[in-house]
Motif scaffolding. Sequence first.
Motif, PDB file in Angstrom:
ATOM      1  N   ASP A 295       0.827  -1.215   0.000  1.00 29.23           N
ATOM      2  CA  ASP A 295       0.000   0.000   0.000  1.00 29.23           C
ATOM      3  C   ASP A 295       0.855   1.256   0.000  1.00 29.23           C
ATOM      4  OD1 ASP A 295      -2.195  -1.625   0.068  1.00 29.23           O
ATOM      5  OD2 ASP A 295      -2.466  -1.508   2.256  1.00 29.23           O
ATOM      6  N   THR A 296       1.961   1.235   0.761  1.00 27.58           N
ATOM      7  CA  THR A 296       2.866   2.394   0.809  1.00 27.58           C
ATOM      8  C   THR A 296       3.455   2.678  -0.561  1.00 27.58           C
ATOM      9  OG1 THR A 296       3.422   1.867   3.087  1.00 27.58           O
ATOM     10  CG2 THR A 296       4.906   3.361   1.937  1.00 27.58           C
ATOM     11  N   LYS A 297       3.775   1.589  -1.314  1.00 29.97           N
ATOM     12  CA  LYS A 297       4.307   1.764  -2.660  1.00 29.97           C
ATOM     13  C   LYS A 297       3.302   2.488  -3.557  1.00 29.97           C
ATOM     14  CE  LYS A 297       6.212  -0.850  -6.546  1.00 29.97           C
ATOM     15  NZ  LYS A 297       5.261  -0.351  -7.523  1.00 29.97           N
ATOM     16  N   ALA A 298       2.008   2.108  -3.440  1.00 31.40           N
ATOM     17  CA  ALA A 298       0.975   2.766  -4.257  1.00 31.40           C
ATOM     18  C   ALA A 298       0.857   4.248  -3.889  1.00 31.40           C
ATOM     19  CB  ALA A 298      -0.373   2.050  -4.044  1.00 31.40           C
ATOM     20  N   ASN A 299       0.903   4.575  -2.559  1.00 34.21           N
ATOM     21  CA  ASN A 299       0.833   5.985  -2.136  1.00 34.21           C
ATOM     22  C   ASN A 299       2.030   6.783  -2.622  1.00 34.21           C
ATOM     23  OD1 ASN A 299      -1.560   5.521  -0.781  1.00 34.21           O
ATOM     24  ND2 ASN A 299      -0.544   4.987   1.161  1.00 34.21           N
ATOM     25  N   SER A 300       3.212   6.149  -2.620  1.00 36.84           N
ATOM     26  CA  SER A 300       4.409   6.859  -3.091  1.00 36.84           C
ATOM     27  C   SER A 300       4.319   7.166  -4.581  1.00 36.84           C
ATOM     28  CB  SER A 300       5.650   6.015  -2.789  1.00 36.84           C
ATOM     29  OG  SER A 300       5.627   4.807  -3.537  1.00 36.84           O
ATOM     30  N   ASP A 301       3.702   6.263  -5.344  1.00 41.13           N
ATOM     31  CA  ASP A 301       3.503   6.552  -6.776  1.00 41.13           C
ATOM     32  C   ASP A 301       2.601   7.778  -6.948  1.00 41.13           C
ATOM     33  OD1 ASP A 301       5.060   4.384  -7.422  1.00 41.13           O
ATOM     34  OD2 ASP A 301       3.370   2.992  -7.636  1.00 41.13           O
ATOM     35  N   THR A 302       1.524   7.859  -6.129  1.00 41.41           N
ATOM     36  CA  THR A 302       0.633   9.029  -6.195  1.00 41.41           C
ATOM     37  C   THR A 302       1.388  10.303  -5.827  1.00 41.41           C
ATOM     38  OG1 THR A 302      -1.240   7.634  -5.567  1.00 41.41           O
ATOM     39  CG2 THR A 302      -1.505  10.014  -5.316  1.00 41.41           C
ATOM     40  N   ALA A 303       2.226  10.240  -4.767  1.00 40.25           N
ATOM     41  CA  ALA A 303       3.024  11.415  -4.367  1.00 40.25           C
ATOM     42  C   ALA A 303       3.956  11.856  -5.473  1.00 40.25           C
ATOM     43  CB  ALA A 303       3.824  11.092  -3.097  1.00 40.25           C
ATOM     44  N   SER A 304       4.521  10.884  -6.219  1.00 36.76           N
ATOM     45  CA  SER A 304       5.426  11.240  -7.325  1.00 36.76           C
ATOM     46  C   SER A 304       4.663  12.012  -8.407  1.00 36.76           C
ATOM     47  CB  SER A 304       6.047   9.977  -7.907  1.00 36.76           C
ATOM     48  OG  SER A 304       6.878  10.276  -9.007  1.00 36.76           O
ATOM     49  N   GLU A 305       3.415  11.549  -8.713  1.00 37.83           N
ATOM     50  CA  GLU A 305       2.616  12.255  -9.718  1.00 37.83           C
ATOM     51  C   GLU A 305       2.303  13.687  -9.247  1.00 37.83           C
ATOM     52  OE1 GLU A 305      -0.785   9.854 -10.285  1.00 37.83           O
ATOM     53  OE2 GLU A 305       0.270   8.194 -11.270  1.00 37.83           O
TER      54      GLU A 305
ATOM     55  N   MET B 289      13.038   7.254  -2.989  1.00 39.45           N
ATOM     56  CA  MET B 289      12.254   6.601  -1.939  1.00 39.45           C
ATOM     57  C   MET B 289      11.375   5.496  -2.525  1.00 39.45           C
ATOM     58  SD  MET B 289      11.078   9.917   0.268  1.00 39.45           S
ATOM     59  CE  MET B 289       9.908   8.905   1.174  1.00 39.45           C
ATOM     60  N   ILE B 290      10.827   5.735  -3.713  1.00 35.36           N
ATOM     61  CA  ILE B 290       9.979   4.702  -4.347  1.00 35.36           C
ATOM     62  C   ILE B 290      10.809   3.465  -4.640  1.00 35.36           C
ATOM     63  CG2 ILE B 290       8.664   4.166  -6.430  1.00 35.36           C
ATOM     64  CD1 ILE B 290       7.795   7.113  -6.474  1.00 35.36           C
ATOM     65  N   ALA B 291      12.048   3.680  -5.114  1.00 30.96           N
ATOM     66  CA  ALA B 291      12.916   2.524  -5.393  1.00 30.96           C
ATOM     67  C   ALA B 291      13.199   1.750  -4.110  1.00 30.96           C
ATOM     68  CB  ALA B 291      14.220   3.004  -6.044  1.00 30.96           C
ATOM     69  N   ASP B 292      13.474   2.489  -2.994  1.00 32.03           N
ATOM     70  CA  ASP B 292      13.753   1.803  -1.723  1.00 32.03           C
ATOM     71  C   ASP B 292      12.527   1.050  -1.224  1.00 32.03           C
ATOM     72  OD1 ASP B 292      16.292   2.823  -1.796  1.00 32.03           O
ATOM     73  OD2 ASP B 292      15.813   4.579  -0.552  1.00 32.03           O
ATOM     74  N   ILE B 293      11.340   1.622  -1.417  1.00 31.63           N
ATOM     75  CA  ILE B 293      10.116   0.943  -0.971  1.00 31.63           C
ATOM     76  C   ILE B 293       9.930  -0.366  -1.750  1.00 31.63           C
ATOM     77  CG2 ILE B 293       7.594   1.120  -0.954  1.00 31.63           C
ATOM     78  CD1 ILE B 293       7.960   4.085  -0.307  1.00 31.63           C
ATOM     79  N   ASN B 294      10.283  -0.372  -3.025  1.00 37.07           N
ATOM     80  CA  ASN B 294      10.195  -1.611  -3.821  1.00 37.07           C
ATOM     81  C   ASN B 294      11.095  -2.690  -3.225  1.00 37.07           C
ATOM     82  OD1 ASN B 294       8.356  -0.538  -5.628  1.00 37.07           O
ATOM     83  ND2 ASN B 294       9.957   0.327  -6.939  1.00 37.07           N
ATOM     84  N   LYS B 295      12.306  -2.252  -2.790  1.00 35.88           N
ATOM     85  CA  LYS B 295      13.217  -3.220  -2.171  1.00 35.88           C
ATOM     86  C   LYS B 295      12.632  -3.758  -0.876  1.00 35.88           C
ATOM     87  CE  LYS B 295      17.369  -1.073  -4.116  1.00 35.88           C
ATOM     88  NZ  LYS B 295      18.647  -0.380  -3.799  1.00 35.88           N
ATOM     89  N   VAL B 296      12.041  -2.836  -0.026  1.00 25.93           N
ATOM     90  CA  VAL B 296      11.428  -3.285   1.219  1.00 25.93           C
ATOM     91  C   VAL B 296      10.292  -4.262   0.947  1.00 25.93           C
ATOM     92  CG1 VAL B 296      10.118  -2.501   3.237  1.00 25.93           C
ATOM     93  CG2 VAL B 296      12.075  -1.183   2.440  1.00 25.93           C
ATOM     94  N   ASP B 297       9.550  -4.029  -0.146  1.00 20.55           N
ATOM     95  CA  ASP B 297       8.453  -4.937  -0.509  1.00 20.55           C
ATOM     96  C   ASP B 297       8.981  -6.346  -0.771  1.00 20.55           C
ATOM     97  OD1 ASP B 297       5.994  -5.876  -1.141  1.00 20.55           O
ATOM     98  OD2 ASP B 297       5.943  -4.989  -3.159  1.00 20.55           O
ATOM     99  N   GLU B 298      10.094  -6.430  -1.483  1.00 16.83           N
ATOM    100  CA  GLU B 298      10.679  -7.751  -1.768  1.00 16.83           C
ATOM    101  C   GLU B 298      11.147  -8.422  -0.484  1.00 16.83           C
ATOM    102  OE1 GLU B 298      13.759  -7.034  -4.528  1.00 16.83           O
ATOM    103  OE2 GLU B 298      12.431  -6.398  -6.170  1.00 16.83           O
ATOM    104  N   VAL B 299      11.826  -7.609   0.421  1.00 17.43           N
ATOM    105  CA  VAL B 299      12.345  -8.207   1.655  1.00 17.43           C
ATOM    106  C   VAL B 299      11.204  -8.704   2.531  1.00 17.43           C
ATOM    107  CG1 VAL B 299      13.581  -7.668   3.796  1.00 17.43           C
ATOM    108  CG2 VAL B 299      14.449  -6.823   1.629  1.00 17.43           C
TER     109      VAL B 299
END
Length: 676
Positions: A426-436, A595-605
């Motif tokens: 969910d955090t990844k989706a919110n970060s995508d919205t923040a980027s837009e 930050m979005i890239a780091d969140i993707n890594k956290v998602d995998e971990v």
Amino acid sequence: MAKTEKSPKGTKTKKIKDKLLLFIVPAVVVTIVILVAISSFLSKSRLEEMARNELESSITNQADNIYAWLQQNLENFSTIKASLEGMDLDETYYEEVLTTFVGSNSNAPNGVYIATQSGKVYTGRGTDLSITNPTDQQWYKEGLSRINMAYGEPYKNDEGEYVISASGILNDGSDEIKVVAADVTLGKISIIVNSGVKMKNANSFLVDRNDMMVLAHRDSSLVSTTLTGSLGRPVMDGTYNAIISSDYSTTNLGQYTVAFKEIKGTDWLLVSYIENSVILANVTQLITILLIIGVVATILIVILVSAIIGRVIKPLSYITENIHAMSSGDFTIEVKNTSNDEIGVMGQQVGKFVGLMRDMLSSINDESEKLKEESDNSDQVSRVMFDASQSQESAMVNLNQTVDQLAIAVNEIAENATTLAMVVSDTKANSDTASERMAETVEISKSGRADMEKLSVAMGEIQAANQELVASVEKVGQASEEITNIVGMISEIAEETNLLSLNASIEAARAGEAGKGFAVVASEIGGLAKHSAESAQSISDLINQVRDQIEKVVSQADASAKSIEANGELIDAAVTTFDKIFENIESTSDVIKEMIADINKVDEVSTNVAAISEEQAASADEILETSKNMVEQAQAITQSSQDVADNSHQLANTSQTLTGYVQQFKIVKEDTDYDE
């Protein structure tokens, strides 16, 4: 009275907050009282000074008006005298000529009159003058000593009125001495004195310094009163003393502030006065307002200081409660560090001490528990050999329960890891919205920067237009100067026409009946000349007002130009600020992408952790089965030893004593939360 609280030993101790307020509040109150007193004193002094300046300005303006009025009348009388001297008239025509001047001056409605050395008096027709023994009159004696018309001392005429006469020798070419004179009543002067006061609630009166007689006063009963210094009136008695000492500086007389002003060309003294209570009325109101503000300020400062002190020493109260808990043997407390000052350092050190003591006591407790458990087991084995297998069985059952609890805990960890993976998604989706949204902000900042540059250009155009306005207004000012010159010429022409009309009237009077028609025409021409002069003066006054307004417009335009220039500089600075904001927004956009890239890594971990937790849950189930088998095998184990029995008995006693000491301290929190 400061609040107190009981310490752990039962003694009463005062709060630091109450002690600080006990010292700070009186200091604040004293400071505010001193400030109010100083402000009141300065305000009183300033208002008294302003009142003196206003009174002096008012009396100066009033004295100038009186002098101008006297000079205007004197010039009129001198003009008539010059006309009479230039006519070379026979005495038989005096009455006819003097009649033309009756009513020409509203301040001297009887016009001028002539007295000869032989005692004859010539007046115009329509006057109410009654003069007997003219050579004995004061105005006649004063006129004999003057070639030009001048004012003399006030006196009471035959009608019983106090008047002031302007008189001088009439040089008509004859051998007989003649004096020409004109009267101005004190009533006219009283009107000027009473109506000329510009300061509100102030009064004035006029005194002749030669004989100390009051020439004009608002109270008509005091007119013609002679000052003696003992009238019982502070202002009048003080005026008498000021004339005697020739000290005309502004002063306080009784409850009045009094100013003096000498009238130029006369021996008159103008006195203006105002009550001090009127001057200080605003001071009393100001002091009341200052006292109210001081009381309100004191209350607000006390509340503010109390809140600030409470906030500052609040961490100290937490530390005090923690120290009380430690003295009671409770080391389960958590010392929070809520400030970065000396109190925070103290709390940090206390927290470190609590942690060290808790770790040390926990280690001792663990060791004592282990020692107690081992001694109990050894004692039990030595005393009851046949119960060894049962004890082993009991221990393995406990182990089985522990492993069972471990399996449950591992399953909870697996569920929490799965939840973490969902939250990260969910955090990844919110970060995508923040980027837009950040990309849209970058575009908006570009548009704002362009608008600010347009505004800068517009301010430049406004400045140029304002400069053109100033140039146009200055041209209007030059045109008004030219109009003023033309009006001056018209005024001079009107004065010359008036003189010609006067000469024509005299010639018509000489012609007798044949010149009456010509006299009417000359009179009309004189009226038109007078009207033209008055109109020219009105036009001149209007042009002067226009010139003043033009100067104000130019001044305001200059101020506007400076303001526009300053605003232009501010807009340029705003453009520069927009550039910096734009750069910062671009940098922030790059950081969000990282930050979005780091969140993707956290998602995998988090996904991997969930998978590993599920594997550990399966392993815990296998360990549980193994522990059950160990319980079954422990039922067959048996041992006994007499030596071990003796040693284990002594070890059990020592372990019991150590456990008693450690249990005096609380190092494990209870099920309920601890309130600090």
